[in-house]
Design an enzyme around this catalytic site. Structure first.
Site, PDB file in Angstrom:
ATOM      1  N   ASP A 293       0.831  -1.136  -0.077  1.00  0.00           N
ATOM      2  CA  ASP A 293       0.053   0.102   0.102  1.00  0.00           C
ATOM      3  C   ASP A 293       0.831   1.208  -0.017  1.00  0.00           C
ATOM      4  OD1 ASP A 293      -3.251   0.657   1.591  1.00  0.00           O
ATOM      5  OD2 ASP A 293      -2.118   1.739   0.379  1.00  0.00           O
TER       6      ASP A 293
HETATM    7  C1  GLC Z   1      -4.385   4.040  -0.395  1.00  0.00           C
HETATM    8  C2  GLC Z   1      -5.085   3.075   0.178  1.00  0.00           C
HETATM    9  C3  GLC Z   1      -5.180   1.842  -0.892  1.00  0.00           C
HETATM   10  C4  GLC Z   1      -5.340   2.390  -2.159  1.00  0.00           C
HETATM   11  C5  GLC Z   1      -3.850   2.878  -2.268  1.00  0.00           C
HETATM   12  C6  GLC Z   1      -3.633   3.453  -3.842  1.00  0.00           C
HETATM   13  O1  GLC Z   1      -3.695   4.550   0.688  1.00  0.00           O
HETATM   14  O2  GLC Z   1      -4.874   2.491   1.550  1.00  0.00           O
HETATM   15  O3  GLC Z   1      -6.693   1.268  -0.584  1.00  0.00           O
HETATM   16  O4  GLC Z   1      -5.491   1.437  -3.248  1.00  0.00           O
HETATM   17  O5  GLC Z   1      -3.601   4.056  -1.578  1.00  0.00           O
HETATM   18  O6  GLC Z   1      -4.498   4.646  -3.936  1.00  0.00           O
END
Ligand code: GLC
Length: 746
Positions: A293
């Protein structure tokens, strides 16, 4: 004889001398590759270490921002092969421009992968995932994901960071809105449906996108419902409740997984070898790639498990992280770590293979621009068909929580309707959080939906108050309008930003002065319908005990207003069921249906039993709860046997009769209770459900079939299997109101 297809002449020319191929000199002739791995290995064998690390790097564009920081250098990074995937960039022209930078400037011309959070629609926004889960309608959920994939891929996207498979049992957690609620069986079925919708029948099709199973793992168990907080649980709870939906999505063929922010038992998911290698690869056989993430590798330093970026990179790679989202730590440290022999280049090769494989499966090596079609973009976005699908999904996701004296459905002959409340004409909140490229200005408000449904009625609107804030100045005006109406439709709840990421609430009541507004409107004595718009269960006990009709609509998407009006005026008979428990008060949390019985189950007359001095044990609304405009009656259960043996099955039949005046859909739910086991069994566990439509006065026989394997659990010694003994079957319209029967497993 080995054979290959390459339409990327450059790559073909580079690769062919490496193989034992016969290559005609009449230009790029079709040569059929008979092995994806050989294609991947052929490319890998040409790559430098830096090119490999570039493929393990994912950066956001600055077109959208979904995390704490954005780098501006991503176009330079693309040109110099320092990044292999970009997220938050979409549009046929823009993705073509970025793809061009990679194909025309890098040595091997390896195509970029474009990802985005297409969570519940791309341009056409469907109800938030928790709303879709309330439909218990797998076909509709799959169809919604299919349309999301069609629209996303029409705008150059190859990959969506969905489905979110996190089980959530704490309504304080803002991201409960993005998931499928509290139950692993329902969550698993929905995860499968979404993967089918996103990935379609073949990833080679241009209208499919790669799914990403997130947030692995157990992110929804954040202590105290505070986002990003520690999760800590037994192996048994992890394996029985939190892991199944991730596994279901992977079993359905999802090709990527995203590691979560949280630590699990003290080991951050991004550095958790048990999760990323032992379980994901070793037990489940997952062979796609794992992306972190947002900046999760960098956050290992905050977690306190890495002293610096190099250490964070090393432990992430060794745990099983293939791609670094946005931290920029893999490109900053891995080459040096390999040079110093602190990490093995073979681990890098394994990661790059997994990533290249997905790009090959999408057909990007054959045609890096296959998704960059302005033609498809012009014809496939926000079509009438997609709008109708969004309206249909929304209708099916609403949950009728109360309908005293059948106040609903409202007559279309009503003369004067008051539409009141801060969410009654709010457009921006309707598409909820994680609404991708959705344009909230295109959403249909509740007020617009009501006016369209009853054009002949006099519909007056007053906001009454803001969603948050302390001003009660306009409540008086709302009361006046309510007094002059035949019925009041009162829309209250949360703003879209009050759920989703980094949006936990320590109080889950109505925000601001909305409760004051509700009570003031109630005091007019007029019939009031409360329409809830929210991203989590709310504590609405007062509303439940005073307001005659309550419709839960969550954040219903682009077609919200039309869909709500369809239900309010009876064009659709509500059929939703709660995928998550509504607590009576926050002090009960966590409260969910499949709790254990304890040694001192509650007895009103007995002091020494499990209870609160100042409130009930029972939640306000149970899991699986939802009313209809009609009534369904359940016959006693009929079992085809009372003794189930190892290689046999047991069939459970129930006749469900629609005793009302309207046709309707019912979600017939099947729960099982193991009466005695080596581990204290939950009071019941969902093991099946069927959503059926029954015409007024008609009845249908619903049949479920169970095998001993359906009764398996993690036994006292943590082996997975079933145990002999007595079982109770509960079948009903929710997790509490059921008909039961017993059988023995021998
Ligand atoms: C965010 C979220 C995740 C998302 C990622 C990319 O922090 O936790 O769910 O897919 O970043 O946007």
């Amino acid at each position: 004889m080995r054979s290959f297809i390459f339409h990327n002449r450059f790559l073909a020319a580079l690769l062919l001398p490496l193989s034992t191929l016969i290559f005609s000199c009449t230009g790029p002739v079709p040569m059929v590759v008979n092995n994806l791995d050989r294609q991947v290995d052929s490319v890998l064998s040409l790559m430098t270490l830096d090119e490999k690390i570039g493929q393990m790097t994912l950066y956001t564009s600055d077109m959208d921002q979904t995390g704490a920081f954005v780098r501006k250098e991503y176009e330079e990074d693309i040109k110099y092969g320092r990044v292999g995937s970009i997220f938050n960039a979409y549009g046929a022209d823009y993705t073509r421009k970025l793809q061009d930078l990679a194909i025309k400037n890098t040595r091997l011309r390896i195509p970029l992968l474009f990802g985005y959070d297409v969570i519940h629609g791309h341009r056409t926004i469907f109800p938030v995932p928790l709303a879709e889960a309330s439909s218990w309608d797998m076909k509709s959920i799959e169809h919604a994901a299919r349309i999301a994939a069609i629209e996303a891929s029409a705008e150059g996207l190859h990959w969506t960071f969905a489905p979110m498979c996190d089980i959530a049992r704490d309504p304080r957690w803002g991201r409960i809105v993005e998931g499928s609620g509290e139950d692993p069986y329902l969550g698993s079925e929905i995860a499968r449906a979404r993967v089918r919708g996103f990935q379609g029948n073949s990833l080679g099709e241009v209208n499919t996108v790669v799914a990403c199973v997130k947030h692995y793992a157990a992110y929804g168990a954040a202590q105290a419902g505070r986002d990003y907080h520690t999760t800590d649980m037994s192996q048994r709870l992890l394996r029985e409740v939190y892991l199944p939906p991730y596994k279901a999505a992977i079993d359905e063929g999802a090709l990527t997984v995203m590691s979560s922010f949280n630590d699990l038992d003290g080991i951050p998911a991004t550095a958790n070898k048990f999760l990323l290698s032992d379980v994901l690869r070793g037990e489940w056989g997952f062979d796609g790639f794992v992306v972190t993430d947002y900046n999760s590798i960098g956050e290992l330093i905050n977690h306190g498990v890495a002293a610096d970026q190099a250490e964070a990179a090393a432990i992430s790679l060794e745990a099983g992280i293939d791609m670094d989202m946005q931290a920029g730590i893999y490109p900053a440290t891995l080459s040096n770590l390999v040079d110093k022999q602190l990490v093995s280049e073979e681990l890098i090769n394994i990661a790059v293979r997994r990533i290249l494989k997905v790009k090959f499966q999408l057909g990007l090596f054959e045609d890096p621009y296959k998704y960059c079609s302005t033609e498809r973009e012009k014809t496939l976005l926000m079509t009438p068909g997609h709008q109708e699908a969004a309206r249909d999904m929304a209708r099916k996701s609403f949950v009728l929580l109360k309908n005293e004296n059948q106040l609903l459905p409202l007559s279309k002959n009503l003369k004067r309707i008051a539409v009141v409340g801060p969410l009654a004409d709010s457009r921006q909140d309707l598409i909820g959080s994680w609404s991708a490229a959705g344009d909230w200005s295109k959403a249909v408000t509740l007020l617009e939906g009501v006016r369209a449904a009853v054009p002949q009625a006099q519909v007056q609107y007053v906001k009454g108050c803001e969603i948050t804030g302390t001003s009660t100045d306009n409540i008086k005006q709302a009361v006046e309008v309510a007094k002059s109406a035949d019925v009041v439709i009162l829309a209250v709840g949360e703003a879209a930003w009050m759920s989703g990421e980094a949006a936990s609430r320590s109080d889950i009541g109505l925000p601001g002065v909305q409760q004051t507004l509700v009570e003031a409107v109630y005091k007019t004595g007029k019939p009031v319908v409360v329409v809830l718009m929210n991203g989590r269960p709310l504590t609405i006990k007062w509303i439940d005990s005073h307001i005659p009709a309550i419709l839960e609509t969550w954040f219903a998407g682009t077609q919200a207003g039309n869909a709500i009006a369809d239900v309010l005026f009876g064009d659709y008979n509500p059929s939703g069921k709660l995928p998550v428990t509504f607590p009576d008060n926050l002090g009960q949390v966590p409260v969910y249906y499949s709790m254990r019985n304890t040694g001192r189950p509650f007895e009103a007359a007995n002091k020494y039993t499990s209870k609160y001095l100042d409130g009930p044990n029972e939640p306000l609304y149970v899991f699986g709860y939802g009313l209809s405009y009609t009534k369904f009656e359940y016959s006693p259960l009929v079992l085809d046997k009372n003794i189930l043996t190892e290689n046999d099955t047991i069939s459970i039949s129930v006749t469900v009769k629609n005793t009302g005046e309207l046709a309707g859909e019912e979600v017939v739910q099947l729960y099982v209770h193991d009466k005695v086991a080596s581990v204290a069994p939950p009071v019941k566990t969902l093991k099946g459900f069927k959503k059926i439509r029954i015409d007024a006065g008609e009845e249908k026989i619903v049949q479920f079939v169970l095998t001993p394997a359906d009764l398996a659990f993690y036994r006292a010694d943590m082996t997975y299997g079933w145990e002999k003994g007595a079982f109770r079957i509960d079948v009903g319209t929710n997790s509490r109101d059921v008909v039961s029967a017993e059988f023995n497993l021998q």
